[in-house]
Design an enzyme around this catalytic site. Sequence first.
Site, short mmCIF file in Angstrom:
data_model
loop_
_atom_site.label_atom_id
_atom_site.label_comp_id
_atom_site.label_asym_id
_atom_site.label_seq_id
_atom_site.Cartn_x
_atom_site.Cartn_y
_atom_site.Cartn_z
N GLY A 1 -4.45 -3.89 -4.37
CA GLY A 1 -5.44 -2.85 -4.66
C GLY A 1 -4.67 -1.59 -5.01
N ASP B 1 0.81 -1.22 0.00
CA ASP B 1 0.00 0.00 0.00
C ASP B 1 0.84 1.27 0.00
OD1 ASP B 1 -2.32 -1.65 0.26
OD2 ASP B 1 -1.82 -1.87 2.37
P1 IMP Z 1 -2.49 -12.89 1.24
O1 IMP Z 1 -1.60 -12.30 0.21
O2 IMP Z 1 -3.95 -12.62 1.01
O3 IMP Z 1 -2.21 -14.35 1.48
O4 IMP Z 1 -2.16 -12.17 2.64
C1 IMP Z 1 -0.90 -12.33 3.30
C2 IMP Z 1 -0.49 -11.03 3.99
O5 IMP Z 1 -0.18 -10.07 3.02
C3 IMP Z 1 -1.58 -10.41 4.88
O6 IMP Z 1 -0.96 -9.75 5.97
C4 IMP Z 1 -2.20 -9.35 3.96
O7 IMP Z 1 -2.82 -8.31 4.68
C5 IMP Z 1 -0.96 -8.89 3.22
N1 IMP Z 1 -1.27 -8.34 1.89
C6 IMP Z 1 -1.56 -9.04 0.77
N2 IMP Z 1 -1.75 -8.21 -0.25
C7 IMP Z 1 -1.55 -6.96 0.21
C8 IMP Z 1 -1.56 -5.68 -0.40
O8 IMP Z 1 -1.78 -5.50 -1.60
N3 IMP Z 1 -1.30 -4.62 0.42
C9 IMP Z 1 -1.02 -4.79 1.74
N4 IMP Z 1 -0.97 -5.96 2.34
C10 IMP Z 1 -1.24 -7.05 1.58
#
Ligand code: IMP
Length: 428
Positions: free
Chosen positions: A40, A13
């Site tokens: 995002g 982010d």
């Molecule tokens: P996953 O990628 O959904 O498996 O999530 C694993 C970790 O990465 C979690 O702590 C999420 O909040 C973080 N995470 C995944 N994608 C993003 C992103 O685009 N921005 C910030 N954190 C992310």
Amino acid sequence: MTATVVLGLAWGDEGKGRVCDALAADVGYVSRYSGGNNAGHTVRVGKEDFKLHLIPSGIVREGVVCTIGNGVVINPEVLKQEVEALEKRGIEVRSRLRIDGRAHLIMPYHIRLDSHREKALGKAKIGTTNRGIGPTYEDKISRVGIRVQDVFDEGILRAKIEAALREKNAIFEGIYGEKPYEVEELVSYLLSFKELLFPMVEDTGALLRGALENREQVLLEGAQATLLDNDHGTYPFVTSSNPSVGGACVGAGIPPRYLDQIVGVTKAYTTRVGDGPFPTELFDETGDAIRKAGHEYGTTTGRARRVGWLDLPAIKFSASLNGITHLALTLLDVLSVVERIQVCVGYEIDGERVDEFPMSQTDLHHATPVYKELPGWGVDITGCRMRGDLPETAQEFVEFVEAEVGVPLCMISVGPERDQAIVEKIGA
Ligand code: IMP
């Protein structure tokens, strides 16, 4: 023949979409190389916000060809929604988006497994985005994943789904007492995306290599960030891919020799979504003020982001790991709401002063930040377009960060609008 990589230096982010959008003005291709719709990326054009989860942010720049590389995991439903939503807003997508046939598909069972795994972890949960990202990459590594190209060979598709479901259904029925998946239901589900995918599927690595050979500019858009990298991040509180620079070559299908600019993006403070260590996290009204001013709520999940001060050892670790050539500092304007700024310059770990971001998970959990205090500026800086326009104390902050990280800044964002940025020369 150069490729520029834009990647996050902290926990995501950082405003990579914004930086990519600025750099996309001069490139022919923008490519996503890792992650999926856990990302995002927001791009503002005029008064319009485009929130993109899967399609590279270059799509809002007319004429730019966008690729979703082999390293990305694709939820076909999200892809369809994103293509249709952009086209409804007058952006031509299908003729400009190319999807690698090797990319893996996020299946409905991956999303269900993601949520079961998190529940099973209890207090030790990762705080995933619950988009099925981890289970899809697990299947890729285990060689039981379903790829985009499988949709075009019904026989292979059915055989692969059958093989995957043997184990998956045993888990759903045996462990969770849930209904199994029907092979034919999933085959028809995937075949329903054939028409959408067909005109866009290509060997995107070959496309990018060809473009680079023809001396065209390629921008590789990182998703997530270095401290969420499965190998180099704060494991196990990480994502399941490699958002760092090595992942860019593997996930886009281009050799490292083409990479000549690596732009590391950091906010002027730090945020994190999900669980895991965060030494500079703020739990007070200063944190609340920064969260409010920075609209720190997730683009993908809407979760309130954890907020803290800039952590220089963490940023320097990521800068070194990725070999960044330029730094982009985002959301500087948000710090206008604080009187004094703290920047973490080291840690105290079990009574000892440490200057490096620790490799050990235990040390990181024990790390208390050592801060350098800098004066704030307390005025609106959104109208600044050159470094010299910034108040002196803001210039001091920027210079301090630049000197500590040791690479030149190429962009400082001072507001959400496309033109609210101080853009400095990037290139030779
Ligand atoms: P996953 O990628 O959904 O498996 O999530 C694993 C970790 O990465 C979690 O702590 C999420 O909040 C973080 N995470 C995944 N994608 C993003 C992103 O685009 N921005 C910030 N954190 C992310």
